[in-house]
Design a protein around this motif. Structure first.
Motif, PDB file in Angstrom:
ATOM      1  N   LEU A   1       1.159  -0.614   0.579  1.00 58.88           N
ATOM      2  CA  LEU A   1      -0.001   0.191  -0.265  1.00 58.88           C
ATOM      3  C   LEU A   1       0.815   1.136  -0.262  1.00 58.88           C
ATOM      4  N   ALA A   2       0.252   2.565  -0.930  1.00 55.92           N
ATOM      5  CA  ALA A   2       1.243   3.541  -1.179  1.00 55.92           C
ATOM      6  C   ALA A   2       0.863   4.948   0.847  1.00 55.92           C
ATOM      7  N   GLU A   3      -0.857   4.548   0.257  1.00 57.71           N
ATOM      8  CA  GLU A   3      -1.219   5.601   1.841  1.00 57.71           C
ATOM      9  C   GLU A   3      -2.320   5.141   2.670  1.00 57.71           C
ATOM     10  N   THR A   4      -2.080   5.743   3.666  1.00 55.83           N
ATOM     11  CA  THR A   4      -3.128   4.089   4.611  1.00 55.83           C
ATOM     12  C   THR A   4      -3.962   5.558   4.988  1.00 55.83           C
ATOM     13  N   GLY A   5      -4.648   6.421   5.222  1.00 59.73           N
ATOM     14  CA  GLY A   5      -5.121   7.325   5.481  1.00 59.73           C
ATOM     15  C   GLY A   5      -6.904   6.778   5.438  1.00 59.73           C
ATOM     16  N   TYR A   6      -7.476   7.375   6.228  1.00 62.27           N
ATOM     17  CA  TYR A   6      -8.952   7.239   5.479  1.00 62.27           C
ATOM     18  C   TYR A   6      -9.926   6.478   4.935  1.00 62.27           C
ATOM     19  N   TRP A   7      -9.271   7.280   3.859  1.00 63.40           N
ATOM     20  CA  TRP A   7      -9.989   7.048   2.145  1.00 63.40           C
ATOM     21  C   TRP A   7      -9.155   6.176   1.586  1.00 63.40           C
ATOM     22  N   PRO A   8      -8.022   6.325   1.655  1.00 63.32           N
ATOM     23  CA  PRO A   8      -6.533   5.227   1.055  1.00 63.32           C
ATOM     24  C   PRO A   8      -7.691   4.047   1.340  1.00 63.32           C
ATOM     25  N   ALA A   9      -7.241   3.791   2.805  1.00 62.53           N
ATOM     26  CA  ALA A   9      -7.784   2.485   3.457  1.00 62.53           C
ATOM     27  C   ALA A   9      -8.990   2.048   2.962  1.00 62.53           C
ATOM     28  N   ARG A  10     -10.187   2.861   3.146  1.00 65.82           N
ATOM     29  CA  ARG A  10     -11.723   2.891   2.577  1.00 65.82           C
ATOM     30  C   ARG A  10     -11.432   1.997   0.979  1.00 65.82           C
TER      31      ARG A  10
END
Length: 695
Positions: free
Chosen positions: A484-493
């Motif tokens: 995974l490149a990003e792990t904020g709320y929306w990238p996780a979602r």
């Protein structure tokens, strides 16, 4: 989906030279009785009639009155097992000499290597690389040696009574403590291996070897850490499936192990919880002390697990009958009343004053006729109404009360043991006189005997739980996906939605203009989430029940003024009528890999701590079992007139999340809290991913 295959049988190490060597050499043999080299040499020479014993000393030509060679290579004949007890400074040379002499295996007593720090560890690793290239297994270093009572090998410094339990321990004192408890209970040791630094051979290698050892009936492990948790799990599961259970005593299982965890899942999945999940998956029995370990091993090697939970209590006093019954029921077992038919058959063996339902009270039957114990036990064992028998009370003390009874009471112990052995019954005894000769007769005949009834009932409950699982297939790990490149709320979602996790319709917005555009595709009521704070609900960053446009703009302005979040999420509000909120997550343990968690969730997660864990990834069936094992599972199946929720949908969601986490080893913690489970569906209302620290 492609999975990594479990270790195959042909990768297991051949340890015949370690436990059954054709010859042995003590490198560092000494005349000094204060040195390990002396103690080991004495034992090797004492057992010289079983196998040739060679003494190696660089400076002396004789040790203990026997010829000594300066090196293994100088012997001029092959050596199967080399026990190295030289100072750390000479260890490299001793290992190189063993490689040159092509020994079959090494036991490294020498300390001062990997346990001393980075330099010592680097040196130790270099030695192991050379040994593996040469195909020579090594136990240790920094260990107390190895013993096999079935082959007469004694290459250690402690005494262990012969028996059928193999002991694998990182602590010599713990092994000695355990052996003392064994002696009290008439148990003994088949093999002992001191793990030491586990530089080459680890506990899984040794478990695998014991599974293939005819003289081992159970395996006791004291281990302070695991090099490869999945390898241990495979070996332990193989042992359980072979009928040779592993009983594990470990340390470092407290909450301190999760300091720094960033999510609820991370803080709830302590090292102790991880071990419990691994043990449940593999059929390993986790205990908390050497005493508990010995108590359970006595039952495991002597008692057939009961086919069910119906226990018949055979007592010779009303007090013991009641105490045993209460203890059994507290342990989750049943003391059901007998049918009139069974009660009448029991009554035929006893005086009229006896209690013949369940529990049975002999009420003087033992004093009048000591053989009544065996006769009543036979009636109970023959009955289809009972799954196991617990005999409790005064047995073993009648001979002290009346010396004329003593020989008949000892014979009664043997007769009961013979009955149990012939019938294959599940039978456990507790007696006030656990050190008596009749109690010893029971043990000698194969019956587990306890001094305290709570220990007997605890052991029976562990056996009953064990009997419910016939095999222990372990989950395979999937081939890793692209990180995974990003792990904020929306990238996780987005990542979880793509993996199959359902969410309510929503949009990511940073300005009021984006908000206005997004809500045209959403239905009121709405939820506004200020992102960037994992405890956003506690800080007023979640606004619920936004019913119309004016309320939405007001909420937006308030959140911006108070929190100034970098981004917000605007979401349709889920219909929570008749729903149950759950937390689901996965924590990647550095040793054992992904550990899946389910629990009663939402704002009550930390308060209730009603969670269950399993070695991941889990299937939907396993996830369903976890959910239904929660203390609050009645909320899922219908409580106080509420309809049951869709447990299968929740289980599929758990399984999907656990597979996704397993596909991404870069994830340290992943969590959906809450998920809303309704009578018809399950949907995630939040998501969080935390990457593991780079090692």
């Amino acid at each position: 989906m492609t999975y990594v295959l479990s270790a195959l049988a042909d990768t297991r190490r051949d340890l015949s030279a370690l436990f059954a060597p054709s010859s042995i050499a003590v490198v560092g043999a000494s005349n000094d009785p204060a040195k390990y080299g002396n103690w080991l040499a004495v034992r090797a020479l004492r057992d010289g009639h079983r196998r040739p014993a060679h003494l190696i000393n660089k400076t002396r030509s004789t040790i203990l009155g026997h010829p000594a060679a300066p090196s293994l290579s100088a012997l001029g004949e092959p050596v199967d097992l080399a026990v190295i007890a030289v100072p750390a400074a000479g260890f490299d040379d001793a290992v190189d000499d063993a490689i040159a002499a092509r020994v079959g295996a090494i036991v490294a007593i020498t300390a001062g290597l990997g346990e001393t720090g980075a330099d010592g560890l680097a040196r130790q690793n270099a030695l192991v690389a050379r040994l593996r290239e040469a195909g020579i297994p090594m136990l240790g270093p920094n260990c107390l040696g190895v013993l096999d009572n079935t082959t007469g090998l004694d290459a250690t410094v402690n005494e262990f009574r012969p028996g059928s339990v193999s002991v694998l321990s990182q602590s010599g004192n713990v092994a000695i403590d355990l052996a003392e408890h064994f002696t009290e209970q008439g148990l003994g040791v088949a093999r002992f291996a001191s793990l030491g630094n586990c530089a080459d051979l680890d506990v899984a290698d040794l478990i695998d070897s014991c599974v293939d050892h005819d003289g081992t009936s159970a395996i006791a492990v004291y281990c302070e850490g695991f090099k490869d948790g999945r390898k241990f799990a495979r070996a332990a599961a193989r042992a359980a499936d072979a009928g040779k259970p592993v009983v594990l005593l470990s340390v470092g299982r407290g909450a301190a192990s999760t300091r720094g965890a960033a999510s609820h899942t991370g803080s709830l999945v302590t090292s102790g919880v991880v071990l419990e999940a691994v043990c449940e998956a593999t059929g390993t029995e986790l205990v908390s002390s050497p005493f508990e370990m010995a108590n359970l091993l006595q039952a495991l090697v002597r008692t057939r697990p009961p086919a069910g939970s119906r226990i018949a209590v055979l007592a010779d006093g009303g007090g013991h009958a009641s105490l045993a019954s209460d203890s059994l029921e507290e342990a989750g077992l049943r003391v059901d009343e007998f049918t009139a038919d069974l009660s009448s058959r029991v009554a035929a063996e006893l005086p009229p004053t006896a209690g013949v339902s369940n529990p049975i009270d002999l009420a003087g039957g033992g004093e009048q006729d000591i053989t009544s114990f065996e006769r009543v036990a036979r009636r109970l064992i023959e009955s289809a109404e009972t799954d196991a028998v617990l005999m409790t009370g005064y047995f073993g003390g009648y001979g002290e009360y009346d010396p004329a009874v003593a020989p008949r009471e000892i014979q009664a112990g043997h007769d009961i043991g013979a009955l149990v052995a012939a019938s294959g019954a599940s039978f456990v005894a507790q007696t006030m006189f656990a050190d008596s000769r009749p109690a010893a007769a029971l043990r000698e005949s194969g019956v587990a005997v306890y001094r305290d009834v709570e220990h007997a009932t605890w052991a029976l409950s562990r056996l009953a739980r064990r009997a419910r699982t016939a095999s222990h297939p372990l989950p395979a790990l999937p081939i890793p996906a692209a990180p995974l490149a990003e792990t904020g709320y929306w990238p996780a979602r987005r990542a979880l939605f793509a993996a199959g996790i359902p969410f309510v319709p929503a949009a990511e917005v940073t300005t009021v203009e984006e908000l206005e555009a997004a809500v045209t595709d959403l239905r009121y009521p709405l939820v506004l989430k200020a992102l960037g704070d994992e405890h956003k609900s506690d800080n007023g960053g979640v606004v619920l029940n936004i019913a119309d446009h004016d309320t939405l703009i007001s909420a937006w302005n308030d959140v911006q003024r108070r929190l100034a979040p970098p981004v917000c999420s605007i979401e349709e509000m889920a219909d929570l009528t008749d729903s149950v909120e759950l937390i689901i997550g996965v924590r990647r343990d550095p040793t054992f890999g992904p550990i899946a968690l389910v629990g009663i969730g939402g704002v009550y997660t930390e308060l209730l701590k009603d969670t269950r864990c399993a070695l991941g990834p889990v299937s939907a069936d396993q996830a369903r079992d976890l959910l239904l094992s929660l203390r609050g599972s009645a909320l899922l199946t219908g409580f106080r007139g509420k309809p049951p929720v869709d447990v299968d949908a929740a289980a599929r969601l758990v399984a999907t999340l656990s597979v996704f986490a397993a596909e991404h080893p870069e994830i340290g913690e992943i969590e959906c809290n809450p998920i809303a489970v309704t009578p018809t569906t399950a949907v995630a209302l939040d998501a969080r991913i935390i990457l593991a620290p780079r090692s």
